[in-house]
Design a protein around this motif. Structure first.
Motif, PDB file in Angstrom:
ATOM      1  N   PRO A 119       0.816  -1.228   0.000  1.00  0.00           N
ATOM      2  CA  PRO A 119       0.000   0.000   0.000  1.00  0.00           C
ATOM      3  C   PRO A 119       0.848   1.276   0.000  1.00  0.00           C
ATOM      4  N   ARG A 120       1.986   1.255   0.670  1.00  0.00           N
ATOM      5  CA  ARG A 120       2.853   2.436   0.698  1.00  0.00           C
ATOM      6  C   ARG A 120       3.495   2.683  -0.664  1.00  0.00           C
ATOM      7  N   LEU A 121       3.816   1.591  -1.338  1.00  0.00           N
ATOM      8  CA  LEU A 121       4.504   1.724  -2.625  1.00  0.00           C
ATOM      9  C   LEU A 121       3.550   2.067  -3.761  1.00  0.00           C
ATOM     10  N   ASN A 122       2.254   1.766  -3.535  1.00  0.00           N
ATOM     11  CA  ASN A 122       1.231   2.102  -4.529  1.00  0.00           C
ATOM     12  C   ASN A 122       1.576   1.527  -5.911  1.00  0.00           C
ATOM     13  N   ILE A 123       1.836   0.219  -5.967  1.00  0.00           N
ATOM     14  CA  ILE A 123       2.262  -0.434  -7.206  1.00  0.00           C
ATOM     15  C   ILE A 123       1.058  -0.678  -8.111  1.00  0.00           C
ATOM     16  N   ASN A 124       1.005   0.027  -9.221  1.00  0.00           N
ATOM     17  CA  ASN A 124      -0.121  -0.088 -10.148  1.00  0.00           C
ATOM     18  C   ASN A 124       0.156  -1.030 -11.315  1.00  0.00           C
ATOM     19  N   ILE A 232     -13.427 -14.699  -4.261  1.00  0.00           N
ATOM     20  CA  ILE A 232     -12.837 -13.398  -4.567  1.00  0.00           C
ATOM     21  C   ILE A 232     -11.827 -13.623  -5.676  1.00  0.00           C
ATOM     22  N   LYS A 233     -11.968 -12.921  -6.768  1.00  0.00           N
ATOM     23  CA  LYS A 233     -11.104 -13.157  -7.928  1.00  0.00           C
ATOM     24  C   LYS A 233     -10.589 -11.855  -8.513  1.00  0.00           C
ATOM     25  N   VAL A 234      -9.607 -12.002  -9.420  1.00  0.00           N
ATOM     26  CA  VAL A 234      -9.021 -10.865 -10.111  1.00  0.00           C
ATOM     27  C   VAL A 234      -8.851 -11.232 -11.578  1.00  0.00           C
ATOM     28  N   ASN A 235      -8.499 -10.242 -12.396  1.00  0.00           N
ATOM     29  CA  ASN A 235      -8.138 -10.549 -13.783  1.00  0.00           C
ATOM     30  C   ASN A 235      -6.672 -10.205 -13.996  1.00  0.00           C
ATOM     31  N   GLU A 236      -6.156 -10.564 -15.140  1.00  0.00           N
ATOM     32  CA  GLU A 236      -4.721 -10.408 -15.366  1.00  0.00           C
ATOM     33  C   GLU A 236      -4.269  -8.954 -15.431  1.00  0.00           C
ATOM     34  N   TYR A 237      -5.230  -8.031 -15.512  1.00  0.00           N
ATOM     35  CA  TYR A 237      -4.876  -6.609 -15.548  1.00  0.00           C
ATOM     36  C   TYR A 237      -5.112  -5.910 -14.211  1.00  0.00           C
ATOM     37  N   THR A 238      -5.527  -6.674 -13.207  1.00  0.00           N
ATOM     38  CA  THR A 238      -5.659  -6.117 -11.863  1.00  0.00           C
ATOM     39  C   THR A 238      -4.276  -5.682 -11.374  1.00  0.00           C
ATOM     40  N   SER A 239      -4.207  -4.552 -10.699  1.00  0.00           N
ATOM     41  CA  SER A 239      -2.916  -4.046 -10.234  1.00  0.00           C
ATOM     42  C   SER A 239      -2.419  -4.830  -9.022  1.00  0.00           C
ATOM     43  N   ILE A 240      -1.114  -4.786  -8.826  1.00  0.00           N
ATOM     44  CA  ILE A 240      -0.500  -5.389  -7.643  1.00  0.00           C
ATOM     45  C   ILE A 240      -1.125  -4.797  -6.382  1.00  0.00           C
ATOM     46  N   LYS A 263     -12.836 -16.478 -18.151  1.00  0.00           N
ATOM     47  CA  LYS A 263     -12.306 -17.840 -18.127  1.00  0.00           C
ATOM     48  C   LYS A 263     -11.105 -17.926 -17.169  1.00  0.00           C
ATOM     49  N   LEU A 264     -11.046 -18.991 -16.390  1.00  0.00           N
ATOM     50  CA  LEU A 264      -9.937 -19.194 -15.468  1.00  0.00           C
ATOM     51  C   LEU A 264      -8.641 -19.411 -16.244  1.00  0.00           C
ATOM     52  N   ILE A 265      -7.626 -18.604 -15.933  1.00  0.00           N
ATOM     53  CA  ILE A 265      -6.346 -18.732 -16.637  1.00  0.00           C
ATOM     54  C   ILE A 265      -5.155 -18.883 -15.692  1.00  0.00           C
ATOM     55  N   GLY A 266      -5.407 -18.769 -14.388  1.00  0.00           N
ATOM     56  CA  GLY A 266      -4.294 -18.893 -13.465  1.00  0.00           C
ATOM     57  C   GLY A 266      -4.703 -18.607 -12.035  1.00  0.00           C
ATOM     58  N   VAL A 267      -3.711 -18.503 -11.194  1.00  0.00           N
ATOM     59  CA  VAL A 267      -3.924 -18.159  -9.776  1.00  0.00           C
ATOM     60  C   VAL A 267      -2.718 -17.364  -9.309  1.00  0.00           C
ATOM     61  N   ILE A 268      -2.955 -16.414  -8.424  1.00  0.00           N
ATOM     62  CA  ILE A 268      -1.851 -15.657  -7.863  1.00  0.00           C
ATOM     63  C   ILE A 268      -1.865 -15.808  -6.349  1.00  0.00           C
ATOM     64  N   GLU A 269      -0.702 -16.105  -5.780  1.00  0.00           N
ATOM     65  CA  GLU A 269      -0.561 -16.255  -4.344  1.00  0.00           C
ATOM     66  C   GLU A 269       0.145 -15.028  -3.773  1.00  0.00           C
ATOM     67  N   ASP A 270      -0.020 -14.821  -2.476  1.00  0.00           N
ATOM     68  CA  ASP A 270       0.576 -13.632  -1.866  1.00  0.00           C
ATOM     69  C   ASP A 270       2.083 -13.569  -2.091  1.00  0.00           C
ATOM     70  N   LYS A 271       2.761 -14.721  -2.028  1.00  0.00           N
ATOM     71  CA  LYS A 271       4.217 -14.718  -2.203  1.00  0.00           C
ATOM     72  C   LYS A 271       4.639 -14.369  -3.628  1.00  0.00           C
ATOM     73  N   ASP A 272       3.719 -14.486  -4.598  1.00  0.00           N
ATOM     74  CA  ASP A 272       4.035 -14.117  -5.978  1.00  0.00           C
ATOM     75  C   ASP A 272       4.213 -12.605  -6.128  1.00  0.00           C
ATOM     76  N   LEU A 273       3.644 -11.856  -5.193  1.00  0.00           N
ATOM     77  CA  LEU A 273       3.736 -10.395  -5.257  1.00  0.00           C
ATOM     78  C   LEU A 273       5.101  -9.870  -4.825  1.00  0.00           C
ATOM     79  N   LEU A 274       5.886 -10.734  -4.182  1.00  0.00           N
ATOM     80  CA  LEU A 274       7.185 -10.294  -3.663  1.00  0.00           C
ATOM     81  C   LEU A 274       8.126  -9.824  -4.765  1.00  0.00           C
ATOM     82  N   SER A 275       8.081 -10.494  -5.903  1.00  0.00           N
ATOM     83  CA  SER A 275       8.976 -10.110  -7.011  1.00  0.00           C
ATOM     84  C   SER A 275       8.693  -8.692  -7.480  1.00  0.00           C
ATOM     85  N   ALA A 276       7.416  -8.322  -7.519  1.00  0.00           N
ATOM     86  CA  ALA A 276       7.056  -6.965  -7.916  1.00  0.00           C
ATOM     87  C   ALA A 276       7.521  -5.954  -6.882  1.00  0.00           C
TER      88      ALA A 276
END
Length: 281
Positions: A119-124, A232-240, A263-276
């Protein structure tokens, strides 16, 4: 941004000298499956003990021989970027934080990064480059006992449920399974153990393996009978940033990813956000 600004200062830990039974009791009461170990009567960090240590040494009773010495740590004055780098490098979800005297001062976790740093970094930036294309999925009419075995073999804590039309219909977690199952005493031996990737979560698999107990799941229950249907879901263009907000708000570690057609195309886990996060810090 310093580690001391983000870390959790309230830490549950074990002490040496100590025993296996004491560790298990602390884990069971706290819901943790990984504990910093300090020298009794002090805050001097001397090791870490996880459920994997208990599994690998089923007959060892002394904590000093169970724990891992010289654990990966960060210091209170380190930059958060260093903590993220160590999490990525070692594939771990939490790090003990020590002060100048190597005393335990806190814990910093993936959840802390998601809820306090992003939230502090505001990664879009969109999650498109970070989500997983391989999805642990299962038919929602699969018997629950089969789903549990699939979950165990994959080393996953969840399964994405699909209906007869191969569309997203729910999410099944270990918590959903244990609500419908009975855990009974057993001397059954298992040929494999849970993955180390979940060392900080006290789950049903941990209970079954560590205590040599058997999970009895009624054969007539299907995945769809116990799964979470409101996903609760997101799409591939949802921001970090938005992805992190949803994870924090709903207290969940993973989100299904859909394309623009739903259509379901993947899943994102909290630890996947670390790279960003690492790229921005």
């Amino acid at each position: 941004m310093k580690v001391r600004e983000i870390m959790s200062k309230s830490v549950i830990y074990a002490e040496v000298p100590g025993s296996r039974s004491e560790v298990i009791e602390i884990m069971a009461k706290s819901g943790k499956s990984g504990l910093p170990v300090v020298k009794k009567g002090t805050r001097k960090l001397v090791g870490m003990v996880t459920k994997t240590d208990l599994l690998r040494n089923p007959d060892e009773e002394q904590l000093a021989l169970l724990m891992t010495r010289n654990p990966v740590v960060v210091h209170v004055e380190d930059d958060v970027k260093k903590a993220v780098e160590l999490m990525l490098k070692h594939g771990i979800r939490r790090l003990p934080v020590v002060n100048e005297e190597d005393e335990l001062a806190g814990i910093i976790s993936v959840a802390d990064i998601v809820s306090k740093v992003i939230p502090r970094l505001n990664i879009n930036e969109p999650i498109k480059a970070y989500y997983r294309r391989q999805v642990p999925a299962i038919w929602d009419k699969t018997p629950l006992n089969i789903a549990y075995e699939v979950m165990r073999l994959l080393g996953s804590k969840y399964l994405i449920a699909l209906n007869d039309e191969a569309k997203l219909s729910g999410i099944l977690t270990e918590e959903d399974i244990v609500k419908s199952a009975e855990i009974t005493s057993s001397e059954k031996k298992f040929s494999s153990a849970p993955s180390e990737g979940t060392e900080w979560d006290w789950d049903v698999v941990t209970i079954v393996y560590i205590f040599k107990k058997e999970l009895k799941i009624p054969p007539d229950i299907r995945v769809r009978d116990v799964m979470v249907r409101k996903v609760i879901k997101v799409n591939e263009y949802t921001s970090i940033r938005e992805c992190a907000r949803k994870m924090s708000h709903f207290n969940i570690d993973q989100l299904p990813v859909l394309d623009v057609k739903g259509k379901l195309i993947g899943v994102i886990e909290d630890k996947d956000l670390l790279s960003a996060v690492f790229k921005v810090l």
